[in-house]
Motif scaffolding. Sequence first.
Motif, PDB file in Angstrom:
ATOM      1  N   HIS A  39      -4.461  -2.816  -3.238  1.00 64.08           N
ATOM      2  CA  HIS A  39      -5.670  -2.444  -2.502  1.00 64.08           C
ATOM      3  C   HIS A  39      -6.821  -2.120  -3.460  1.00 64.08           C
ATOM      4  O   HIS A  39      -7.972  -2.461  -3.213  1.00 64.08           O
ATOM      5  N   HIS A  51       0.846  -1.203   0.000  1.00 67.24           N
ATOM      6  CA  HIS A  51       0.000   0.000   0.000  1.00 67.24           C
ATOM      7  C   HIS A  51       0.872   1.239   0.000  1.00 67.24           C
ATOM      8  O   HIS A  51       2.045   1.173   0.372  1.00 67.24           O
ATOM      9  N   THR A  60      -5.876  -3.963   6.570  1.00 62.74           N
ATOM     10  CA  THR A  60      -5.203  -3.054   5.644  1.00 62.74           C
ATOM     11  C   THR A  60      -5.881  -2.958   4.292  1.00 62.74           C
ATOM     12  O   THR A  60      -5.960  -1.881   3.704  1.00 62.74           O
ATOM     13  N   CYS A  72      -5.096   3.477  -4.155  1.00 64.42           N
ATOM     14  CA  CYS A  72      -3.978   2.847  -3.458  1.00 64.42           C
ATOM     15  C   CYS A  72      -3.579   1.600  -4.226  1.00 64.42           C
ATOM     16  O   CYS A  72      -4.446   0.804  -4.535  1.00 64.42           O
TER      17      CYS A  72
HETATM   18 ZN   LIG Z   1      -4.139   0.804   0.746  1.00 61.34          ZN
END
Ligand SMILES: [Zn+2]
Length: 269
Positions: free
Chosen positions: A139, A30, A76, A147
């Motif tokens: 992500h 990320h 996350t 992201c």
């Molecule tokens: Zn992320």
Amino acid sequence: MSNSPLVQARILSPNHSGRRNQEITKIAIHHAAGVINGRNLAGIFVPRSRRASANYNLGSDGVIVLGVDESNRAWTTSSSWCDNRAVTIEVGNSTRGPQWLVSDYVLNRLIDLVTDICRRNGIYPCTYTGGKDGVLQKHEWYKNTNCPGPYLGSKFPYIASEVNKRLRENKNVSNPTGGIYRVRKSWSDIKSQKGAFKNLENAKRCADRFGLKVFDANGKIVYPVGKTIDQLAREVISGKWGNGEERKRRLTQAGYDYYAVQRRVNSML
Ligand SMILES: [Zn+2]
């Protein structure tokens, strides 16, 4: 299960699900969407109200901070499926949007960290397929988010190929003689040996502690490649590296362990 020996600090987040319910087979990279050092980045995930975390926080200063033990499922990637399988890493940017750049130094630290995660968890090759079936995960595949951003996202194929190169190189080194790293004053000075390690990071730590060098099985010096901790400490004392945050930033960006140098400085003074 273990954590990376590359970790320089532990600032643990309470935001995780406990033990993961899947084996580690993936790594989710990320970006932090901010220019922020490793400790501050990890600190963001300490309040429970944040409801988020990462296994590792790699700051814009290149410092790697453990946020959630690798054996636990971090929060996350907005996906239980992914976070149970993936070690997750937040990476600090060097500029803000729209490009969200990451410095070459931090990118190199990221490749070190991903290589280490693969090695300890038996992941090889480290694949980027552009989809969820590969090792490297984004992500944006799980949530409508920007992201890991355009720059870091474009580096995923490069990260995978560099990691595989390093994994292969290490295999070559460790095959013929068991890959033992010896910590000595010089290769020929056998009596000066303070330890022999399979793990290079452990050998480096021993070398730092005693002001010695690390040699591979063939007697080739592998650490320090640059200056020794003693040399750096003397330079710090003579004022060559500045003070406070500036000293920390410059030493870290030059690839040295600021805390090891600072400890030596304190013991010299
Ligand atoms: Zn992320």
